[in-house]
Design an enzyme around this catalytic site. Sequence first.
Site, PDB file in Angstrom:
ATOM      1  N   ASP A  79       0.809  -1.214   0.000  1.00 24.14           N
ATOM      2  CA  ASP A  79       0.000   0.000   0.000  1.00 24.14           C
ATOM      3  C   ASP A  79       0.850   1.276   0.000  1.00 24.14           C
ATOM      4  OD1 ASP A  79       0.978  -0.110   2.543  1.00 24.14           O
ATOM      5  OD2 ASP A  79      -0.955  -0.315   3.546  1.00 24.14           O
ATOM      6  N   HIS A  81      24.915   1.258 -18.169  1.00 21.24           N
ATOM      7  CA  HIS A  81      23.843   1.692 -17.266  1.00 21.24           C
ATOM      8  C   HIS A  81      24.058   1.095 -15.879  1.00 21.24           C
ATOM      9  CE1 HIS A  81      20.695   2.932 -20.533  1.00 21.24           C
ATOM     10  NE2 HIS A  81      21.760   3.684 -20.513  1.00 21.24           N
ATOM     11  N   ASP A 120      27.429   9.790 -14.572  1.00 15.90           N
ATOM     12  CA  ASP A 120      26.432  10.205 -15.563  1.00 15.90           C
ATOM     13  C   ASP A 120      25.186  10.580 -14.775  1.00 15.90           C
ATOM     14  OD1 ASP A 120      24.437  10.352 -17.518  1.00 15.90           O
ATOM     15  OD2 ASP A 120      25.287   8.731 -18.713  1.00 15.90           O
ATOM     16  N   ASP A 176      21.466  16.053 -18.679  1.00 19.08           N
ATOM     17  CA  ASP A 176      22.079  14.728 -18.844  1.00 19.08           C
ATOM     18  C   ASP A 176      23.560  14.953 -19.131  1.00 19.08           C
ATOM     19  OD1 ASP A 176      22.710  12.106 -19.317  1.00 19.08           O
ATOM     20  OD2 ASP A 176      21.507  11.894 -21.135  1.00 19.08           O
ATOM     21  N   HIS A 179      27.673   2.493 -28.024  1.00 20.98           N
ATOM     22  CA  HIS A 179      26.383   3.185 -28.087  1.00 20.98           C
ATOM     23  C   HIS A 179      26.418   4.352 -29.055  1.00 20.98           C
ATOM     24  CE1 HIS A 179      28.061   6.456 -25.633  1.00 20.98           C
ATOM     25  NE2 HIS A 179      28.592   5.520 -24.878  1.00 20.98           N
ATOM     26  N   HIS A 200      21.254  11.791 -28.367  1.00 20.26           N
ATOM     27  CA  HIS A 200      19.799  11.636 -28.292  1.00 20.26           C
ATOM     28  C   HIS A 200      19.208  12.994 -27.952  1.00 20.26           C
ATOM     29  CE1 HIS A 200      19.919  11.797 -23.865  1.00 20.26           C
ATOM     30  NE2 HIS A 200      20.912  10.930 -23.907  1.00 20.26           N
ATOM     31  N   HIS A 219      15.521  10.880 -22.732  1.00 22.83           N
ATOM     32  CA  HIS A 219      15.540  10.468 -24.139  1.00 22.83           C
ATOM     33  C   HIS A 219      14.261  11.004 -24.766  1.00 22.83           C
ATOM     34  CE1 HIS A 219      18.381   6.899 -23.046  1.00 22.83           C
ATOM     35  NE2 HIS A 219      19.011   8.054 -23.113  1.00 22.83           N
ATOM     36  N   GLU A 250      27.841  12.465 -26.603  1.00 27.18           N
ATOM     37  CA  GLU A 250      28.403  11.658 -25.522  1.00 27.18           C
ATOM     38  C   GLU A 250      29.135  10.412 -26.028  1.00 27.18           C
ATOM     39  OE1 GLU A 250      25.487   9.378 -23.281  1.00 27.18           O
ATOM     40  OE2 GLU A 250      23.874  10.334 -24.401  1.00 27.18           O
ATOM     41  N   TYR A 288      35.181   1.985 -23.947  1.00 27.04           N
ATOM     42  CA  TYR A 288      34.964   1.071 -22.822  1.00 27.04           C
ATOM     43  C   TYR A 288      35.755  -0.209 -23.075  1.00 27.04           C
ATOM     44  CZ  TYR A 288      31.033   4.270 -22.763  1.00 27.04           C
ATOM     45  OH  TYR A 288      30.266   5.406 -22.796  1.00 27.04           O
ATOM     46  N   ARG A 334      33.483   8.240 -20.723  1.00 27.43           N
ATOM     47  CA  ARG A 334      32.437   8.887 -21.515  1.00 27.43           C
ATOM     48  C   ARG A 334      32.385  10.356 -21.097  1.00 27.43           C
ATOM     49  NH1 ARG A 334      28.773   5.699 -20.418  1.00 27.43           N
ATOM     50  NH2 ARG A 334      27.496   6.648 -18.795  1.00 27.43           N
ATOM     51  N   GLU A 376      29.930  13.726 -21.724  1.00 28.15           N
ATOM     52  CA  GLU A 376      28.606  14.051 -22.262  1.00 28.15           C
ATOM     53  C   GLU A 376      28.213  15.476 -21.916  1.00 28.15           C
ATOM     54  OE1 GLU A 376      24.041  12.256 -22.115  1.00 28.15           O
ATOM     55  OE2 GLU A 376      25.499  11.705 -20.559  1.00 28.15           O
TER      56      GLU A 376
END
Length: 493
Positions: free
Chosen positions: A78, A284, A301, A313, A394, A398, A405, A429, A433, A451, A453
């Site tokens: 609940d 991710h 990130d 982002d 990747h 975006h 996104h 970005e 890796y 990375r 970005e």
Amino acid sequence: MTDGRTDSRPADGTESHDPDFPEAFLAFMRQGWRDTTLPVDPRPEVPNHAERRAALSAAFPGETLVIPTGGEKVRANDTDHPFRPGSDFVYLTGDHDPDGVLVLRPNGSGHDATLYMRPRSSRRTDEFFRSRHGELWVGRRHTLAEKSAELGLPTADLTELDATLADLAPGRTRVLRGFDARVDTAVRPYDGHRAEGQPARDRELAIAISELKLVKDEWEIAQLQDAVDATVRGFEDVARALPADRGVSERLLEGIFALRARHDGNDVGYGSIVGAGEHATILHWVHNHGTTRPGELLLMDMGVENRHLYTADVTRVLPVDGRFTPLQRQVYDAVHAAQQAGIDAIRPGVAFREVHLTAMRVLAQALSDLGLLPVSVDEAMDGRSTVYRRWTLHGTSHMLGLDVHDCANARREKYRDGTLGEGYVLTVEPGLYFQPEDELVPEELRGIGIRIEDDILVTATGAVNLSAGLPRAADEVETWLAEQREAGPRLPG
């Protein structure tokens, strides 16, 4: 009307652990309450939402459009997740409350808009103190008149929605489906064709809204800048609390940024990725249960969602002990060069895909220089090969806006296979890796993930980096990190 719940909670809004209510208590609670009004003024952005509704109206003359926001979702038993309104609904109304439904009905020259909403709980019933929707549980809701004055939009009680939906002609109605079970059930799909899970006619509505969102107006750009500025402060907060000589939990750093996001905005715009060491190679990584180590890198990130629900982002990589090693710097510089090449390519009329390919060629050359590519750079970049992607993984960009996104329902020819336009906001970005278990790279590279970005506004003359408040070049990152550490920890304020 039905309330659309799929769980087993009582219809009166009480919970399984609530005590019984003796009549004497009920009678006592129903008396002695002073009525109040909320002082509300039209929000400054009301004209922006009206222009968006007008543009959507023009795309579907003579048809009824139904856009729900959705309701609260059960987290466990609940308890509910914090409610975050549907982005398309917010884009058209500015309303942040759950359960609302926007209905646009044709009037001959356009559409009449009505927001169906759950108004303030009346003191004529016991809802205000018994129900989890009641005022003593969740706070003061707007009356219909108050909400209308604030949003510049006619309102109606949510209890009237069933009758409205029953009166709609399926062949002349389009519904944004999947957000409200009441609406999905009440308005029968017109045809059986399904595209990505929605009836084709209804999917056209989702596409139209997404494509309207590609171009940001001045107010939206200001909201994105606000979200980015708060994100910059959040990165500063984290850097000030990051020790150079000992490890700390990724979750500690995640929490420090989250404090800034809740203080300066609505929340984080997405699950923060805080990847220390080899965790940075997991795109991710949201578990955030690792620990920083001096000598390793830290990839973060993260983005603040501001109070109007626009999100930043941004990704930065920091050397935990304050200095990049020569090998770390070599990889970092390659990613930075690729990102800058992608940013430099941005201008109106340039293919969206070109930004990606420009950045990827720089990375492919860097991989060749490291002796990793099994073929030439030209062959690797050929669409029949793309072997460089083993280490880049990747896409480079975006769209960004109310969703991290953004514009996801736009047609390929308008987005992925389209060209950039003035007012677009997109990320750039690129990353490299090297997985810990990758035997095709030298051991000293394994476990390095980098990375960078930034959030880029397309202008008439090129690109503006909204997140330029955070340094990107390796030397500047080292200097910035030292300055933050010297300044010391701070609380938002």
